[in-house]
Design a protein around this motif. Structure first.
Motif, PDB file in Angstrom:
ATOM      1  N   VAL A   1       4.596   0.472  11.191  1.00 38.60           N
ATOM      2  CA  VAL A   1       3.191  -1.031  12.072  1.00 38.60           C
ATOM      3  C   VAL A   1       4.901  -2.027  12.010  1.00 38.60           C
ATOM      4  O   VAL A   1       5.169  -2.310  13.074  1.00 38.60           O
ATOM      5  CB  VAL A   1       2.766  -0.959  12.494  1.00 38.60           C
ATOM      6  CG1 VAL A   1       1.296   0.307  12.378  1.00 38.60           C
ATOM      7  CG2 VAL A   1       2.173  -1.779  10.511  1.00 38.60           C
ATOM      8  N   LEU A   2       5.213  -2.250  11.355  1.00 40.06           N
ATOM      9  CA  LEU A   2       5.707  -3.840  11.166  1.00 40.06           C
ATOM     10  C   LEU A   2       6.627  -3.509  11.430  1.00 40.06           C
ATOM     11  O   LEU A   2       8.380  -4.579  11.984  1.00 40.06           O
ATOM     12  CB  LEU A   2       5.689  -3.706   9.497  1.00 40.06           C
ATOM     13  CG  LEU A   2       4.424  -4.325   8.735  1.00 40.06           C
ATOM     14  CD1 LEU A   2       4.413  -5.155   7.107  1.00 40.06           C
ATOM     15  CD2 LEU A   2       3.781  -5.577   9.499  1.00 40.06           C
ATOM     16  N   THR A   3       7.418  -2.542  11.610  1.00 39.81           N
ATOM     17  CA  THR A   3       9.286  -2.236  11.992  1.00 39.81           C
ATOM     18  C   THR A   3       9.168  -2.359  13.653  1.00 39.81           C
ATOM     19  O   THR A   3       9.807  -2.168  13.819  1.00 39.81           O
ATOM     20  CB  THR A   3       9.780  -0.764  11.172  1.00 39.81           C
ATOM     21  OG1 THR A   3       9.390   0.147  11.106  1.00 39.81           O
ATOM     22  CG2 THR A   3       9.809  -0.710  10.052  1.00 39.81           C
TER      23      THR A   3
ATOM     24  N   THR B   1      12.999   0.662   5.543  1.00 38.63           N
ATOM     25  CA  THR B   1      11.970   0.053   5.647  1.00 38.63           C
ATOM     26  C   THR B   1      11.880  -1.749   6.101  1.00 38.63           C
ATOM     27  O   THR B   1      11.397  -1.975   7.120  1.00 38.63           O
ATOM     28  CB  THR B   1      10.341   0.602   5.043  1.00 38.63           C
ATOM     29  OG1 THR B   1      10.185   1.682   5.464  1.00 38.63           O
ATOM     30  CG2 THR B   1       9.218  -0.322   5.553  1.00 38.63           C
ATOM     31  N   ARG B   2      12.141  -1.369   5.116  1.00 40.93           N
ATOM     32  CA  ARG B   2      12.440  -3.406   4.340  1.00 40.93           C
ATOM     33  C   ARG B   2      13.878  -3.810   5.813  1.00 40.93           C
ATOM     34  O   ARG B   2      13.268  -4.996   5.873  1.00 40.93           O
ATOM     35  CB  ARG B   2      12.593  -3.306   2.790  1.00 40.93           C
ATOM     36  CG  ARG B   2      11.833  -3.226   1.966  1.00 40.93           C
ATOM     37  CD  ARG B   2      11.826  -3.449   0.559  1.00 40.93           C
ATOM     38  NE  ARG B   2      10.790  -3.640  -0.403  1.00 40.93           N
ATOM     39  CZ  ARG B   2       9.893  -2.408  -0.562  1.00 40.93           C
ATOM     40  NH1 ARG B   2      10.107  -1.780  -0.452  1.00 40.93           N
ATOM     41  NH2 ARG B   2       9.138  -2.202  -1.513  1.00 40.93           N
TER      42      ARG B   2
ATOM     43  N   ILE C   1       6.642   3.825   1.789  1.00 42.88           N
ATOM     44  CA  ILE C   1       6.569   5.445   2.157  1.00 42.88           C
ATOM     45  C   ILE C   1       4.756   5.336   2.588  1.00 42.88           C
ATOM     46  O   ILE C   1       4.559   5.994   3.435  1.00 42.88           O
ATOM     47  CB  ILE C   1       7.113   5.956   1.296  1.00 42.88           C
ATOM     48  CG1 ILE C   1       7.004   7.382   2.177  1.00 42.88           C
ATOM     49  CG2 ILE C   1       6.276   6.031   0.007  1.00 42.88           C
ATOM     50  CD1 ILE C   1       8.040   8.581   1.539  1.00 42.88           C
ATOM     51  N   LEU C   2       4.276   4.900   1.237  1.00 46.17           N
ATOM     52  CA  LEU C   2       2.487   4.739   2.021  1.00 46.17           C
ATOM     53  C   LEU C   2       1.820   4.267   2.778  1.00 46.17           C
ATOM     54  O   LEU C   2       0.938   4.791   3.590  1.00 46.17           O
ATOM     55  CB  LEU C   2       2.118   4.489   1.093  1.00 46.17           C
ATOM     56  CG  LEU C   2       2.282   4.782  -0.749  1.00 46.17           C
ATOM     57  CD1 LEU C   2       1.576   4.341  -2.174  1.00 46.17           C
ATOM     58  CD2 LEU C   2       2.260   6.513  -1.248  1.00 46.17           C
ATOM     59  N   GLU C   3       2.476   3.459   3.676  1.00 44.03           N
ATOM     60  CA  GLU C   3       2.212   2.737   5.051  1.00 44.03           C
ATOM     61  C   GLU C   3       2.891   3.663   6.390  1.00 44.03           C
ATOM     62  O   GLU C   3       3.037   3.237   7.547  1.00 44.03           O
ATOM     63  CB  GLU C   3       2.585   1.084   4.462  1.00 44.03           C
ATOM     64  CG  GLU C   3       1.806   0.470   3.470  1.00 44.03           C
ATOM     65  CD  GLU C   3       2.648  -0.548   3.292  1.00 44.03           C
ATOM     66  OE1 GLU C   3       2.701  -1.649   4.825  1.00 44.03           O
ATOM     67  OE2 GLU C   3       2.834  -1.652   2.344  1.00 44.03           O
TER      68      GLU C   3
ATOM     69  N   PRO D   1      -2.765   4.030   7.200  1.00 45.73           N
ATOM     70  CA  PRO D   1      -3.148   4.737   6.550  1.00 45.73           C
ATOM     71  C   PRO D   1      -4.534   4.195   6.125  1.00 45.73           C
ATOM     72  O   PRO D   1      -4.565   5.189   5.613  1.00 45.73           O
ATOM     73  CB  PRO D   1      -2.189   3.164   5.358  1.00 45.73           C
ATOM     74  CG  PRO D   1      -1.240   3.469   6.334  1.00 45.73           C
ATOM     75  CD  PRO D   1      -1.770   3.409   8.092  1.00 45.73           C
ATOM     76  N   GLU D   2      -5.041   4.104   7.255  1.00 49.94           N
ATOM     77  CA  GLU D   2      -6.430   3.876   7.482  1.00 49.94           C
ATOM     78  C   GLU D   2      -7.314   4.433   7.971  1.00 49.94           C
ATOM     79  O   GLU D   2      -8.311   4.458   7.195  1.00 49.94           O
ATOM     80  CB  GLU D   2      -7.119   1.825   7.352  1.00 49.94           C
ATOM     81  CG  GLU D   2      -6.900   1.773   9.526  1.00 49.94           C
ATOM     82  CD  GLU D   2      -5.623   1.799   9.627  1.00 49.94           C
ATOM     83  OE1 GLU D   2      -5.138   1.122  10.836  1.00 49.94           O
ATOM     84  OE2 GLU D   2      -4.114   1.959   8.637  1.00 49.94           O
TER      85      GLU D   2
END
Length: 443
Positions: free
Chosen positions: A91-93, A131-132, A244-246, A386-387
């Protein structure tokens, strides 16, 4: 905390937590299912002809009996996955990582024997760096760029490790990948959906090319998304926070921004007496970017994947958005009821949902029936975050749905078992998997 160079070159398989390894295997399975289904699209056949002609070589193309160079294989694989909008994202990317990382890794694995440990560790490195880089680019750039603008940096990092570049060469490769990554405007392909998609094919090409150039002494500009002081905090938790977990996994082959609305209308199908033929109007309330998915009567796969009205119409008919819904067939794009319902969708931008984007994506729906009944859903988010994750069984079902008619049942089982491999770094047989991924599908 790892320095960037030590994370790329010195990370060991033993440094990876068990849940990170398991997530990498889920990503592998999900991406391969999407890649196989991508062979049903016109885009894939166009790109196969293009790369075999312009990038000749002996590396097998993904799920094909054709070959190309390292660059050509990575380019083809990324556009193959991107051709069916069902792959993982973050989502953040506001975009996608694995679509570029995996094809480049598979292409390199054909040149360089890798065991399961080396393969999955490289895959994780690609996800973490890309991702970063994507988050950093969104912070520092004034325009919203496609994923190819930054996921090629993860490709360059991963291949720098595998091809054993020096620290100096690695820095040049990362800088070149960032500089040559396609700074294409994302909202342009949203407003005008075509085969350019999310830029990830050229991101993969830029990342692979940057590494090959660095090996030959080519110098690149400093990578500001990696080195700029304004993004230093993004890199401080490298090796501690595992992005990767996100990742999210898509339940349907359409733009993620449409999927909260899809979930909202799916809840309304549960009302007694519901019948899609009796719908008079469909009101969708969501965030600005979702309302930009405005195409009402798509004529191509690409237009359907970026159409909120058509996605919602399909979900009201099928209780899901199945792969055939976005296919250029009478059962898909030309289905009469899908087209009728798509024209009854009205989209409304909602400030409360705008305020929560991009970290959260929400929508709710209001249906008006021809007999006067009206139903309103609760606010909904997409499944697969993830949630509210898609469990492994659901990912397997998705893989089988996407590959039905393309793979035999036995090959479906062999590929899925190879990917999941009892959740073990040392259990993944890369050589056997590559053989399963090479060769023409039944399309």
């Amino acid at each position: 905390m790892h320095s960037l160079n030590s994370f790329i070159h010195d990370l060991t398989p033993e440094d990876l937590p068990d849940n990170v390894i398991e997530q990498a295997q889920r990503c592998l399975l999900d991406l391969l299912g999407v890649a196989a289904a991508g062979h049903r699209t016109r885009l894939s056949s166009i790109m196969q002809r293009f790369v075999t002609a312009q990038y000749p070589g002996d590396i097998p193309l993904l799920f094909s009996d054709q070959t190309a160079s390292l660059c050509g294989s990575a380019l083809f694989g990324a556009l193959l996955i991107d051709s069916l909008d069902a792959h993982d994202g973050q989502v953040l990317t506001k975009g996608h990582v694995g679509v570029a990382i995996l094809p480049a890794l598979l292409a390199q694995a054909h040149e360089q024997p890798l065991d399961g440990k080396g393969f999955l560790t490289a895959l994780v490195i690609g996800y973490e760096i890309a991702t970063r880089a994507g988050i950093a680019l969104h912070r520092t750039a004034s325009d919203y760029h496609t994923s190819g603008a930054w996921n090629g940096i993860g490709v360059a990092a991963m291949l720098s490790r595998l091809r054993k570049l020096s620290p100096e060469q690695t820095a040049e490769a990362l800088g070149t990948a960032e500089f040559y990554g396609p700074r294409s405007q994302m909202m342009r392909c949203i407003d005008h959906p075509t085969m350019v998609k999310d830029g990830s094919g050229w991101g993969a090409l830029a990342g692979v090319s940057a590494v090959l150039l660095a090996e030959s002494g080519f110098t690149g500009a400093p990578a500001i998304t990696l080195q700029g002081p304004e993004v230093a905090d993004i890199w401080q938790d490298l090796g501690q926070r595992w992005y990767i977990l996100e990742q999210y996994f898509k339940a349907y082959p359409v733009c993620r921004w449409a999927q909260p609305a899809v979930e909202a209308v799916r809840t309304l199908r549960q009302h007694p007496g519901f019948a899609p033929e009796q719908i008079e109007a469909i009101h969708i309330y969501s965030f600005h970017e979702a309302t930009r998915l405005h195409k009402v009567l798509p004529e191509t796969t690409e237009e359907a994947q970026y159409s909120l009205p058509f996605s919602v119409a399909s979900a009201l008919i099928d209780d899901a958005v199945l792969p055939e819904a976005v296919a250029e067939t009478p059962q898909g794009l030309q289905h009469p009821l899908r087209r009728q319902l798509s024209q009854r969708v009205h989209m409304h931008e909602t400030e409360a949902y705008n305020a929560r984007f991009p970290a959260e994506r929400w929508a709710h729906a209001h249906l008006i029936m021809k007999d006067g009944r009206q139903w309103t859903s609760e606010p909904c988010i997409a499944r697969g975050n993830p949630e509210n994750p898609l469990i492994t069984g659901e990912l397997l079902a998705k893989f089988n749905l996407l590959t039905d008619g393309l793979m035999t049942t036995a090959n479906q089982r062999h590929v899925s078992e190879a990917c999941l491999a009892s959740w073990g770094l040392d259990r993944l047989d890369v050589e056997a998997l590559l053989k399963r991924l090479s060769g023409r599908l039944a399309v």
